[in-house]
Design a protein around this motif. Structure first.
Motif, PDB file in Angstrom:
ATOM      1  N   ASP A 127       0.841  -1.200   0.000  1.00 24.49           N
ATOM      2  CA  ASP A 127       0.000   0.000   0.000  1.00 24.49           C
ATOM      3  C   ASP A 127       0.870   1.242   0.000  1.00 24.49           C
ATOM      4  O   ASP A 127       1.916   1.289   0.650  1.00 24.49           O
ATOM      5  N   ALA A 245      -1.332   9.721  10.866  1.00 22.83           N
ATOM      6  CA  ALA A 245      -2.091   9.356  12.063  1.00 22.83           C
ATOM      7  C   ALA A 245      -3.429   8.713  11.691  1.00 22.83           C
ATOM      8  O   ALA A 245      -3.909   7.807  12.365  1.00 22.83           O
ATOM      9  N   THR A 246      -4.029   9.164  10.601  1.00 26.47           N
ATOM     10  CA  THR A 246      -5.352   8.676  10.222  1.00 26.47           C
ATOM     11  C   THR A 246      -5.280   7.359   9.460  1.00 26.47           C
ATOM     12  O   THR A 246      -6.014   6.416   9.756  1.00 26.47           O
ATOM     13  N   VAL A 247      -4.389   7.309   8.468  1.00 24.69           N
ATOM     14  CA  VAL A 247      -4.395   6.200   7.495  1.00 24.69           C
ATOM     15  C   VAL A 247      -3.330   5.153   7.788  1.00 24.69           C
ATOM     16  O   VAL A 247      -3.518   3.977   7.510  1.00 24.69           O
ATOM     17  N   ASP A 248      -2.159   5.567   8.308  1.00 17.14           N
ATOM     18  CA  ASP A 248      -1.040   4.664   8.570  1.00 17.14           C
ATOM     19  C   ASP A 248      -0.628   3.864   7.333  1.00 17.14           C
ATOM     20  O   ASP A 248      -0.657   2.633   7.334  1.00 17.14           O
ATOM     21  N   PRO A 249      -0.223   4.557   6.266  1.00 17.88           N
ATOM     22  CA  PRO A 249       0.183   3.820   5.061  1.00 17.88           C
ATOM     23  C   PRO A 249       1.564   3.200   5.223  1.00 17.88           C
ATOM     24  O   PRO A 249       2.349   3.603   6.092  1.00 17.88           O
ATOM     25  N   GLY A 250       1.879   2.241   4.331  1.00 17.97           N
ATOM     26  CA  GLY A 250       3.176   1.579   4.371  1.00 17.97           C
ATOM     27  C   GLY A 250       4.267   2.365   3.677  1.00 17.97           C
ATOM     28  O   GLY A 250       5.463   2.102   3.884  1.00 17.97           O
TER      29      GLY A 250
ATOM     30  N   PRO B 149      -6.635  -1.761   9.523  1.00 17.88           N
ATOM     31  CA  PRO B 149      -5.648  -1.638  10.608  1.00 17.88           C
ATOM     32  C   PRO B 149      -4.535  -0.637  10.322  1.00 17.88           C
ATOM     33  O   PRO B 149      -3.894  -0.159  11.247  1.00 17.88           O
ATOM     34  N   GLY B 150      -4.277  -0.322   9.051  1.00 17.04           N
ATOM     35  CA  GLY B 150      -3.088   0.448   8.699  1.00 17.04           C
ATOM     36  C   GLY B 150      -1.901  -0.487   8.526  1.00 17.04           C
ATOM     37  O   GLY B 150      -1.949  -1.655   8.936  1.00 17.04           O
ATOM     38  N   ALA B 151      -0.852   0.032   7.913  1.00 11.79           N
ATOM     39  CA  ALA B 151       0.313  -0.803   7.589  1.00 11.79           C
ATOM     40  C   ALA B 151       1.077  -1.232   8.840  1.00 11.79           C
ATOM     41  O   ALA B 151       1.789  -2.237   8.824  1.00 11.79           O
ATOM     42  N   HIS B 152       0.963  -0.463   9.932  1.00 10.52           N
ATOM     43  CA  HIS B 152       1.677  -0.789  11.170  1.00 10.52           C
ATOM     44  C   HIS B 152       0.700  -0.921  12.325  1.00 10.52           C
ATOM     45  O   HIS B 152       1.046  -0.623  13.472  1.00 10.52           O
ATOM     46  N   ASN B 153      -0.540  -1.319  12.014  1.00  8.62           N
ATOM     47  CA  ASN B 153      -1.566  -1.431  13.065  1.00  8.62           C
ATOM     48  C   ASN B 153      -1.760  -0.114  13.797  1.00  8.62           C
ATOM     49  O   ASN B 153      -2.043  -0.101  15.004  1.00  8.62           O
ATOM     50  N   ALA B 155      -3.528   2.812  12.349  1.00  8.76           N
ATOM     51  CA  ALA B 155      -4.499   3.722  11.742  1.00  8.76           C
ATOM     52  C   ALA B 155      -5.507   4.196  12.783  1.00  8.76           C
ATOM     53  O   ALA B 155      -5.664   3.585  13.842  1.00  8.76           O
TER      54      ALA B 155
END
Lengths: 309, 309
Positions: A127, A245-250, B149-153, B155
């Motif tokens: 992602d 903070a919202t999405v947490d992309p890779g 979850p987001g890429a690192h848990n 999100a």
């Protein structure tokens, strides 16, 4: 014989044509061309003639064309601010009838984001959050090769999150949006104000100034240009932190015209982001690699799916 | 004979037990119980005894237990700030050995968000963004019944987006986060400051004040309480607008302890949000319906999957 797909990036002033072998897995073109954007009532007839000459009789599985605007479920362009003659036109149908192979419309920003994620700086990663710093600020979260559209096709508007409700007015109707700090149109306007105040430019010279002139002045050490970009990259850092903070992309990929100036835009923004980050999972934040061809590559990816469906 | 699933919401002070028919599709319990949270070295033995008595010999397909903390891939609790005696414990394995049916751990906030989306105020909708206004601010985007979850848990941390870099310090290390405006712990502290300044309360009375006392004072028309909540609901409106711009969910559900006070929290926040919205697609923004049982229902949903796998 190799089958081909055609990506057409129908831009406001120039149009890019891209030919690739069907089954696109990497950004290796078989042919590329740039033509002046066909305009007005005969635009699509003229565009088809360009595509026909470009394809030169090679077998084509399918094509896709970017549209800077809203396309309905039947493929009819509802509105396009850059290409107003397309309003009400089923662009894909018109081109297919003329060219003899399937042509489907695709949203320009989404096409570019998807291409960067799949074929560009996000290639091989599950992602990627793609940010385009152009005249405005666009973004899209691409997960396993697919853009997350949102429930109303409206996700990714991080450029229109206000950072200062007393700030400069934004085209979206709010004030102090990220776009008012780092959008190319806003940066150009601010640079014109600085140059106008110095009294060193004619009105014509002022009108011709762009955000790239501001970038050049900052690189040359001009204090006012440096200050404007310091504010801009601080705003970008804040905006990206909120998105993380919202999405947490890779992975985050930053492209667009101003994404081509990583030394004065992306690198300072990432430094400011890291200085502010606390609990955040900061993923790799890297420049885009497809440059101005991202939209055409995104169209080629779409063409690939259509042709093989 | 009906098979059952058990949802265990292992809270900081009390623990909720929920029994439902397997194949949970709506929030209709077969039995519910609340017990004081078992603590210390024998906690899980004691918890198992409670569950055994609660189940009372009925056939159980599986159970899940919420954990306020981080659980690794093998089901071992790494850290839990509320339940420190769980650190290093494979909570599911211990309970399964003792109870004779599968018990799996599930993150407490995610369980509650998923339950609200699937069985509560988001029921029947494809995607729901769930915000929990409690001691802190949690959130999760639930798409087709699954938490993103987001890429690192990581999100869903919209509570930790700064709105004011010169603002009050937040537990996350930043300043001026949404949580410093509307988190229950922050609201309680601010209300204590107001009451302390009035000189009308003893130190013991001050210590006992909570965010709910602030809510009650605002309902009674206390000007300082009203002012604090005006600032809090303005911040919530800003935070939700930023989330809408980024994620574009189809529905927003607001729960948690302070979500139970829609007249002075959610309704004013939504009014402020609508007054600020411009291009935004504002979806229905509604109060949660499962109340304090959301976590137990989320555990029951997880138990359902485990038991049928």
């Amino acid at each position: 014989m190799t089958e081909h797909v055609v990506g057409i990036d129908y831009g406001g002033t120039s149009t890019k044509l891209l030919l690739a072998a069907a089954g696109v897995r990497e950004a290796v073109p078989m042919a590329q061309a740039v033509v002046p954007t066909p305009r007005g009532g005969d635009a699509l007839e003229e565009l088809a003639t360009h595509v026909e000459a470009f394809v030169a009789g090679r077998p084509v599985r399918g094509a896709a064309v970017t549209v800077a605007g809203i396309v309905d479920d039947r493929g009819v362009v509802l509105t396009s601010s850059n290409l107003p003659w397309l309003a009400g036109v089923a662009i894909g149908d018109v081109l297919r009838t003329r060219l003899g192979f399937a042509v489907v419309p695709v949203h320009d920003g989404r096409a570019a984001a998807r291409a960067e994620a799949v074929l560009g700086a996000g290639r091989g990663h599950e992602d990627t959050y793609v940010v385009a710093l152009g005249t405005g600020v666009g973004s899209a979260h691409v997960v396993r090769g697919v853009v997350e559209p949102g429930a109303h096709n409206a996700a990714g508007e991080i450029g229109h999150i206000s950072q200062d409700e007393q700030g400069r007015p934004c085209s979206c109707g709010q004030r102090g949006c990220l776009e008012t700090f780092i959008g190319g149109a806003h940066l150009a306007r601010r640079w014109r104000e600085v140059v106008a105040a110095s009294g060193s430019a004619s009105p014509g010279e002022l009108d011709a100034l762009t955000a790239q002139d501001l970038v050049a002045a900052a690189r040359a050490g001009h204090p006012a240009a440096t200050a404007i970009l310091a504010e801009a990259t601080t705003a970008l850092a804040r905006g990206l932190l909120g998105m993380l903070a919202t999405v947490d992309p890779g992975r985050v990929v930053v492209g667009g015209g101003l994404g081509q100036a990583p030394d004065v835009i992306l690198e300072p923004a990432v430094a400011r982001l890291r200085a502010r980050a606390t609990f955040h999972q900061v993923p790799p934040i890297v420049p885009a690699t497809l440059g101005p061809w991202a939209g055409a590559w995104g169209a080629a990816l779409t063409a690939d799916e259509v042709g093989s469906a």
